[in-house]
Design an enzyme around this catalytic site. Structure first.
Site, PDB file in Angstrom:
ATOM      1  N   ASN A   9       0.876  -1.182   0.000  1.00  9.68           N
ATOM      2  CA  ASN A   9       0.000   0.000   0.000  1.00  9.68           C
ATOM      3  C   ASN A   9       0.913   1.231   0.000  1.00  9.68           C
ATOM      4  OD1 ASN A   9      -1.873   1.982   0.490  1.00  9.68           O
ATOM      5  ND2 ASN A   9      -2.746   1.035   2.316  1.00  9.68           N
ATOM      6  N   ARG A  89      -2.111  -1.929  -3.869  1.00 10.95           N
ATOM      7  CA  ARG A  89      -3.107  -0.865  -3.976  1.00 10.95           C
ATOM      8  C   ARG A  89      -2.616   0.077  -5.073  1.00 10.95           C
ATOM      9  NH1 ARG A  89      -3.952   4.099   0.214  1.00 10.95           N
ATOM     10  NH2 ARG A  89      -5.529   5.180  -1.000  1.00 10.95           N
ATOM     11  N   HIS A 177     -10.018   6.259  -2.919  1.00  7.98           N
ATOM     12  CA  HIS A 177     -10.228   5.627  -1.611  1.00  7.98           C
ATOM     13  C   HIS A 177     -11.234   4.471  -1.699  1.00  7.98           C
ATOM     14  CE1 HIS A 177      -8.853   9.585   0.448  1.00  7.98           C
ATOM     15  NE2 HIS A 177      -7.860   8.716   0.458  1.00  7.98           N
ATOM     16  N   LEU A 205     -11.190  10.263   6.422  1.00  8.75           N
ATOM     17  CA  LEU A 205     -10.472  11.495   6.773  1.00  8.75           C
ATOM     18  C   LEU A 205      -9.075  11.134   7.255  1.00  8.75           C
ATOM     19  CD1 LEU A 205     -13.353  13.252   8.774  1.00  8.75           C
ATOM     20  CD2 LEU A 205     -12.865  13.388   6.320  1.00  8.75           C
ATOM     21  N   ARG A 237      -3.188  18.916   0.269  1.00  3.86           N
ATOM     22  CA  ARG A 237      -3.907  19.146  -1.002  1.00  3.86           C
ATOM     23  C   ARG A 237      -5.057  20.126  -0.793  1.00  3.86           C
ATOM     24  NH1 ARG A 237      -4.907  12.942  -2.381  1.00  3.86           N
ATOM     25  NH2 ARG A 237      -3.453  12.456  -0.716  1.00  3.86           N
ATOM     26  N   GLU A 375      -7.737  -1.316   4.322  1.00  4.83           N
ATOM     27  CA  GLU A 375      -7.574  -1.478   2.866  1.00  4.83           C
ATOM     28  C   GLU A 375      -6.788  -2.745   2.549  1.00  4.83           C
ATOM     29  OE1 GLU A 375      -5.741   2.305   2.924  1.00  4.83           O
ATOM     30  OE2 GLU A 375      -7.325   3.279   1.764  1.00  4.83           O
TER      31      GLU A 375
HETATM   32  P1  AMP Z   1      -3.882   8.482   7.496  1.00  2.81           P
HETATM   33  O1  AMP Z   1      -3.526   9.134   6.188  1.00  2.81           O
HETATM   34  O2  AMP Z   1      -5.175   7.733   7.458  1.00  2.81           O
HETATM   35  O3  AMP Z   1      -2.746   7.688   8.099  1.00  2.81           O
HETATM   36  O4  AMP Z   1      -4.141   9.681   8.532  1.00  2.81           O
HETATM   37  C1  AMP Z   1      -3.149  10.628   8.846  1.00  2.81           C
HETATM   38  C2  AMP Z   1      -3.793  11.787   9.613  1.00  2.81           C
HETATM   39  O5  AMP Z   1      -4.431  11.274  10.806  1.00  2.81           O
HETATM   40  C3  AMP Z   1      -2.816  12.858  10.073  1.00  2.81           C
HETATM   41  O6  AMP Z   1      -3.347  14.154   9.828  1.00  2.81           O
HETATM   42  C4  AMP Z   1      -2.744  12.625  11.563  1.00  2.81           C
HETATM   43  O7  AMP Z   1      -2.480  13.823  12.266  1.00  2.81           O
HETATM   44  C5  AMP Z   1      -4.151  12.170  11.849  1.00  2.81           C
HETATM   45  N1  AMP Z   1      -4.225  11.554  13.170  1.00  2.81           N
HETATM   46  C6  AMP Z   1      -3.692  10.394  13.597  1.00  2.81           C
HETATM   47  N2  AMP Z   1      -3.956  10.217  14.912  1.00  2.81           N
HETATM   48  C7  AMP Z   1      -4.646  11.307  15.324  1.00  2.81           C
HETATM   49  C8  AMP Z   1      -5.202  11.738  16.568  1.00  2.81           C
HETATM   50  N3  AMP Z   1      -5.069  11.000  17.670  1.00  2.81           N
HETATM   51  N4  AMP Z   1      -5.865  12.919  16.599  1.00  2.81           N
HETATM   52  C9  AMP Z   1      -5.986  13.670  15.498  1.00  2.81           C
HETATM   53  N5  AMP Z   1      -5.496  13.327  14.303  1.00  2.81           N
HETATM   54  C10 AMP Z   1      -4.835  12.163  14.205  1.00  2.81           C
END
Ligand code: AMP
Length: 388
Positions: A9, A89, A177, A205, A237, A375
């Site tokens: 991934n 992926r 996604h 998100l 982005r 995923e």
């Molecule tokens: P991903 O791309 O799914 O790995 O998500 C990354 C995003 O998740 C980043 O903006 C991180 O800051 C956010 N993130 C991870 N853990 C937390 C948390 N405990 N509180 C707020 N945002 C988080």
């Protein structure tokens, strides 16, 4: 003999991976990532209890160097059992790839032609596939596409209001996604079978962010479009933008395609608006007023698009939060749900503090859940189905 699949991934500067044992049913043996590609490459693997089981750093190197280490490590874990396939992926499948496929030379060439539609991710995807093919030519490689899940969107939903010739050459909305949304749709059928048959908005998100409108588990609309730039504001982005903005930047600032690409993909979003960070944790902890403004805009854009997708669905029965921010930030969930109250959503503040499950009150007309996405397991399942 227990066979296994290795799932890749890749992000723009990382390669996440997961190793699954196939029989009797899929079981994740280990997962991890090679991060810092291009800066300080670092390989880390954890077992199913999250304990670190392997680690290596390099001063620099190529994809082939990193993947040689990873493949060697993966095979070591199997204790003589067989690695039968690698599943990938792949961000953009264009109009052609709406099912997982075996990645032969012709498929890789076709994917290469889609690189301008996902300039940060697709070339990286392809170099991983090519490196694995070189290191293990006997290993079946399967591509699973982030765009494929949205093939169920109607022609009207897919269309841009441009002259038809552009649509005919593939300039249309694809959505991304999809592997995450496929997992969420399946998981929701287990968690809330009654609502899963209705009108759901899933909010992925993370660093990349999008929403998907699901009707009976199928995608009918989504916020990303031709590229993964469209829709919500993201880590770096910009999301949806008046098409007049790039025209202005070209004329007034002399920006060319490469400069605009760097601006829209790498320097905008939470990072650009806050001037502090692309990371939601850092923004939440910051006392800088612009960090708060970036969060406000992030939430506003999600709420606005929830309204738009509720219109696509003709109403709303449920909202699912997933990915890094959706799964881990009660604050962002609370702010989004407050702006979605007009649709009939009442948040259960206590439930919202937990990591998983239903977070709306029992009498909320619109339900809300936190469902951690996976995923990799979708890729593993699809890879096995193609190679079986
Ligand atoms: P991903 O791309 O799914 O790995 O998500 C990354 C995003 O998740 C980043 O903006 C991180 O800051 C956010 N993130 C991870 N853990 C937390 C948390 N405990 N509180 C707020 N945002 C988080």
């Amino acid at each position: 003999m227990t066979d296994a699949v290795l799932v890749f991934n890749p992000g723009s500067s990382s390669i996440k991976f997961a190793l699954f044992e196939i029989s009797p049913e899929l079981r994740r043996i280990a997962s991890g990532a090679i991060e810092g590609i291009g800066t300080a490459p670092h390989f880390l693997a954890r077992d199913s209890t999250k304990a670190v089981v392997a680690e290596q750093r390099w001063p620099d190197g190529t994809h082939e160097d990193f993947l040689a280490t990873l493949l060697h490590w993966a095979e070591d874990q199997l204790g003589g059992h067989r690695l039968v396939a690698a599943g990938h992926r792949i961000v953009h499948g264009g109009a052609q790839f709406i099912q997982p496929v075996r990645l032969d030379e012709a498929a890789i060439d076709a994917l290469e032609k889609l690189s301008p539609l996902a300039p940060l991710h697709q070339p990286h995807n392809i170099s991983v596939i090519r490196a694995v093919a070189k290191l293990r030519p006997d290993l079946a490689q399967i591509g699973c596409f982030d765009t494929a899940f949205h093939a169920t969107m109607s022609a009207t939903t897919r269309r841009f209001a441009l002259p038809r010739a552009f649509e005919e050459e593939g300039v249309r909305r694809y959505g991304f996604h999809g592997l995450s949304y496929e997992y969420i749709a399946g998981r929701l059928r287990e968690v809330a079978p009654r609502e899963a048959g209705g009108r759901i908005i899933a909010a992925h998100l993370g660093n990349g962010a999008s929403l998907c409108a699901l009707q009976n588990g199928r995608s009918v609309d989504t916020t990303m479009g031709f590229t993964a730039l469209d829709g919500l504001m993201m880590g770096t982005r910009c999301g949806a933008l008046d098409p007049g903005v790039p025209l202005y930047l070209m004329r007034r600032h002399g920006m060319d395609a490469a400069a605009l690409e760097d601006l829209f993909y790498n320097r905008s979003g939470l990072l650009g608006v806050s001037g502090v960070s692309a990371d939601m944790r850092a923004l939440s902890a910051s006392a800088e007023p612009r960090a708060r403004e970036a969060i406000d805009l992030f939430v506003f854009r999600i709420a606005r698009e929830i309204g738009a997708l509720a219109a696509s669905l003709g109403g709303l029965d449920g909202l699912v939060f997933t990915a890094g921010i959706g799964e881990n930030s009660p604050e962002i969930r609370r702010l989004v749900c407050a702006r979605t109250a007009w649709l009939g959503l009442t948040l259960d503040e206590t439930a919202n503090r937990s990591a998983e499950g239903r977070i709306s009150t029992a009498d909320s007309r619109v339900a809300a859940w936190v469902i951690p996405t996976d995923e990799e397991i979708i890729i593993a399942r699809r890879t096995i189905a193609v190679t079986a």
